[in-house]
Design an enzyme around this catalytic site. Structure first.
Site, mmCIF file in Angstrom:
data_model
loop_
_atom_site.group_PDB
_atom_site.id
_atom_site.type_symbol
_atom_site.label_atom_id
_atom_site.label_comp_id
_atom_site.label_asym_id
_atom_site.label_seq_id
_atom_site.Cartn_x
_atom_site.Cartn_y
_atom_site.Cartn_z
ATOM 1 N N LYS A 190 6.273 3.545 5.328
ATOM 2 C CA LYS A 190 5.956 4.661 6.230
ATOM 3 C C LYS A 190 4.656 4.280 6.913
ATOM 4 O O LYS A 190 3.591 4.245 6.307
ATOM 5 C CB LYS A 190 5.777 5.944 5.419
ATOM 6 C CG LYS A 190 6.053 7.236 6.159
ATOM 7 C CD LYS A 190 5.214 7.525 7.372
ATOM 8 C CE LYS A 190 4.003 8.379 7.046
ATOM 9 N NZ LYS A 190 3.054 8.431 8.171
ATOM 10 N N GLU A 264 -4.841 2.951 -3.282
ATOM 11 C CA GLU A 264 -6.078 2.351 -2.780
ATOM 12 C C GLU A 264 -6.709 3.409 -1.894
ATOM 13 O O GLU A 264 -6.176 3.722 -0.829
ATOM 14 C CB GLU A 264 -5.745 1.065 -2.013
ATOM 15 C CG GLU A 264 -6.874 0.058 -2.047
ATOM 16 C CD GLU A 264 -7.783 0.182 -0.844
ATOM 17 O OE1 GLU A 264 -8.754 0.967 -0.926
ATOM 18 O OE2 GLU A 264 -7.518 -0.506 0.152
ATOM 19 N N CYS A 299 -12.569 1.277 4.038
ATOM 20 C CA CYS A 299 -12.905 1.923 2.768
ATOM 21 C C CYS A 299 -13.943 1.107 2.001
ATOM 22 O O CYS A 299 -14.599 1.613 1.108
ATOM 23 C CB CYS A 299 -11.653 2.195 1.935
ATOM 24 S SG CYS A 299 -10.430 0.938 2.107
ATOM 25 N N GLU A 401 -17.755 9.949 2.076
ATOM 26 C CA GLU A 401 -17.220 8.857 2.889
ATOM 27 C C GLU A 401 -17.078 9.342 4.335
ATOM 28 O O GLU A 401 -16.392 10.320 4.603
ATOM 29 C CB GLU A 401 -15.848 8.403 2.364
ATOM 30 C CG GLU A 401 -15.345 7.195 3.114
ATOM 31 C CD GLU A 401 -13.981 6.700 2.639
ATOM 32 O OE1 GLU A 401 -13.114 7.539 2.356
ATOM 33 O OE2 GLU A 401 -13.798 5.468 2.561
HETATM 34 P P1 ADP Z 1 -6.251 9.096 6.923
HETATM 35 O O1 ADP Z 1 -7.213 10.226 6.807
HETATM 36 O O2 ADP Z 1 -6.838 7.761 6.798
HETATM 37 O O3 ADP Z 1 -5.246 9.232 8.029
HETATM 38 P P2 ADP Z 1 -4.266 9.903 5.050
HETATM 39 O O4 ADP Z 1 -4.383 9.777 3.584
HETATM 40 O O5 ADP Z 1 -4.130 11.257 5.636
HETATM 41 O O6 ADP Z 1 -5.500 9.104 5.579
HETATM 42 O O7 ADP Z 1 -3.057 9.034 5.612
HETATM 43 C C1 ADP Z 1 -2.646 7.799 5.082
HETATM 44 C C2 ADP Z 1 -1.136 7.729 5.138
HETATM 45 O O8 ADP Z 1 -0.614 8.754 4.292
HETATM 46 C C3 ADP Z 1 -0.537 7.964 6.522
HETATM 47 O O9 ADP Z 1 0.606 7.137 6.685
HETATM 48 C C4 ADP Z 1 -0.111 9.430 6.448
HETATM 49 O O10 ADP Z 1 0.927 9.777 7.332
HETATM 50 C C5 ADP Z 1 0.350 9.522 5.011
HETATM 51 N N1 ADP Z 1 0.361 10.896 4.480
HETATM 52 C C6 ADP Z 1 -0.416 11.934 4.830
HETATM 53 N N2 ADP Z 1 -0.099 13.035 4.141
HETATM 54 C C7 ADP Z 1 0.930 12.698 3.299
HETATM 55 C C8 ADP Z 1 1.710 13.400 2.333
HETATM 56 N N3 ADP Z 1 1.514 14.685 2.075
HETATM 57 N N4 ADP Z 1 2.655 12.708 1.675
HETATM 58 C C9 ADP Z 1 2.868 11.397 1.917
HETATM 59 N N5 ADP Z 1 2.182 10.697 2.825
HETATM 60 C C10 ADP Z 1 1.211 11.311 3.515
#
Ligand code: ADP
Length: 499
Positions: A190, A264, A299, A401
């Site tokens: 994804k 991570e 990070c 962060e």
């Molecule tokens: P950032 O703030 O760096 O965008 P996120 O943790 O929100 O970090 O996003 C990292 C990845 O996790 C992206 O691919 C995002 O679409 C996905 N993501 C965000 N929310 C969810 C969720 N509830 N379940 C699974 N994947 C998620």
């Protein structure tokens, strides 16, 4: 080996246009089942790159079904044969470094010369590295009984769900896909909603080599696309890179299914400069470690720099001068050192931290470099790097962060106190120590609570070296042989009693 049938496309907008509205499922580019799309914008211009396919649960189901089917034959292939194909993917990706670098540049705003091109070549290298490790998927022979042959084997888990962020999409996808595939798993990725096209292009290039369904790429939003992937009953392992907040959600969903996860997550990495350090080397290390060229969106960023009082003022002056000399500009321009942050939301978040820092009593903000003057970039998400000094160690900008070009420099005098201050963080991803004294280096590396500790250098992730954090920075390791064995296989014990 077959030749590479996909030509290089060096016009990144045209390439994104070709990939618009598509997912990679079962080896073919295909629209989302709903037909829906969402816009991906170039953060340097504010203009649309292309519309990406909006993957949702139905698409997750299709991708996982393709992966389940493909994994049966893939998992039965000889490990070295799988490795050979993965290494061949690396070789082909290496031919596409320039186009991948340009494509990731227009979707992320990262500078091509200093960031995106480098990342695209490391991507290829990770596949080549893991491609050579097929024969390392060994088990043991156990002296259980002289009349029985007792062995352990390493079996694939099945289907791996890989969720990646936007800050280094190519590198982070490689760290997940390459070991998972060599270990005999099929993968559903994804991509981050901000940066799906380069990831999709990698999938398209790899599908020239891999059997259909072994690697599938989805784009879409977190809860609607990432969520169903984690929750899918046929996904046996999730590997995730992203925020601590989302990491927790993913971990809880995986716990419901009792499946293993690798996480991570974030960091607030300390850099300790001892009184005897080579100051110029340490300053260069701070520039690299803080990832100013990537607007600090890493990070591992060295966002807490502790400098001995003897060197403090000179260090601050030298660092300011170095960052001042860096050029912010069009990310595709070879003269540009620093590109943009990823999104308006991230831009606002970073600016709000800078405001909080400026309002912190006693703190001094040193703003560096200059915003680009080119009118084409007037809507670009450029943030001037800020070096804060005289910041209280318990203030928000010193503890949270920021994921932007903001670092704090603290003056220290007492060794015990600086080690304690460096460890006083909820994170534990990386740390660096700058000294000429071996005893100090050994003591500090032993005591620093971080997964990746370096002395007198500030390298990024290297294929072959385990990378992963302590505390809230995550669970598990990536980038190494250990990462493949521990996180993408499951052990089976077999006893043969032929008496
Ligand atoms: P950032 O703030 O760096 O965008 P996120 O943790 O929100 O970090 O996003 C990292 C990845 O996790 C992206 O691919 C995002 O679409 C996905 N993501 C965000 N929310 C969810 C969720 N509830 N379940 C699974 N994947 C998620």
């Amino acid at each position: 080996m077959t030749t590479n049938v996909l030509a290089q496309t060096l016009d990144p907008l045209a390439l994104a246009g070709q990939l618009a509205g598509k997912l990679l499922i079962n080896g073919a580019l295909t629209p989302a089942i709903s037909g829906k799309t969402f816009a991906v914008d170039n953060p340097a211009t504010g203009r649309k790159v292309a519309d990406a396919a909006l993957g949702e649960k139905a698409d997750v189901d299709a991708a996982v079904a393709a992966a389940v089917k493909a994994q049966q034959a893939w998992g039965r292939m000889a490990a070295r044969a799988r490795g050979k194909l993965v290494a061949e993917c690396g070789r082909r990706l290496n031919e596409h470094v320039e186009e991948l670098g340009r494509l990731v540049t227009i979707e992320t705003g990262k500078a091509l010369r200093t960031e995106s091109r480098v990342e695209a070549s490391v991507l290829a290298d990770v596949f080549v590295y893991y491609g050579g490790l097929g024969s390392e998927l060994k088990g043991e022979s156990v002296p259980f009984s002289p009349d029985m042959l007792t062995v352990t084997t390493r079996e694939p888990i099945g289907v791996v769900g890989a969720i990646i962020p936007w800050n280094a999409p190519l590198l982070l996808m490689a760290l997940k896909i390459a070991p998972a595939l060599v270990a005999g798993n099929a993968v559903v990725v994804k991509a981050a909603e901000e940066a799906p096209f380069a990831v999709l292009r990698v999938g398209q290039i790899m599908s020239q080599v891999l059997p259909p369904g072994v690697l599938n790429i989805l784009s879409g939003f977190g809860p609607e696309c990432g969520g169903p992937l984690v929750a899918h009953p046929k996904v046996g392992k999730v590997t995730f890179t992203g925020s601590v907040e989302t990491g927790r959600i993913v971990y809880k969903m995986a716990a419901e299914k009792l499946i293993p996860v690798t996480l991570e997550l974030g960091g607030k990495s300390p850099m300790i400069v001892m009184a005897d350090a080579d100051i110029d080397r340490a300053v260069a290390g701070a520039v690299a470690g803080m990832r100013f060229t990537r607007q600090g969106q890493s990070c591992t960023a060295s966002s807490r720099i502790f400098v001995h009082e003897k060197l403090h003022d000179a260090f601050v002056d030298k660092l300011r001068a170095k960052v001042d000399a860096m050029k912010m500009g069009d990310p595709l321009d070879e003269a540009t050192d620093i590109g943009t942050v990823i999104s308006r939301q991230q831009f606002d978040k970073v600016q709000s931290y800078i405001r909080i820092g400026k309002q912190t009593p006693g703190a001094h903000a040193h703003e560096c470099s200059a915003l680009p003057r080119d009118p084409k970039l007037k809507d670009g998400l450029y943030v001037r790097p800020v070096i804060f000094t005289d910041v209280p160690e318990d203030s928000r900008i010193a503890r949270e962060e920021i994921f932007g070009p903001v670092t704090c420099i603290f003056k220290w005098t007492d060794y015990e106190q600086v080690i304690a201050a460096a460890n006083d963080s909820e994170y534990g991803l990386a740390a660096t120590v700058w000294t000429r004294d071996l005893k100090t280096a050994l003591d500090a590396t032993r005591r620093l609570q971080a997964g990746f500790v370096q002395v007198n250098q500030n390298l990024v992730v290297q294929p072959g070296l385990s990378y992963g954090g302590a505390k809230h920075s995550g669970l598990g390791k990536e980038a190494s042989l250990e990462a493949m064995l521990d996180h993408f296989t499951q052990k089976k014990t077999i006893i043969l009693n032929m008496t």
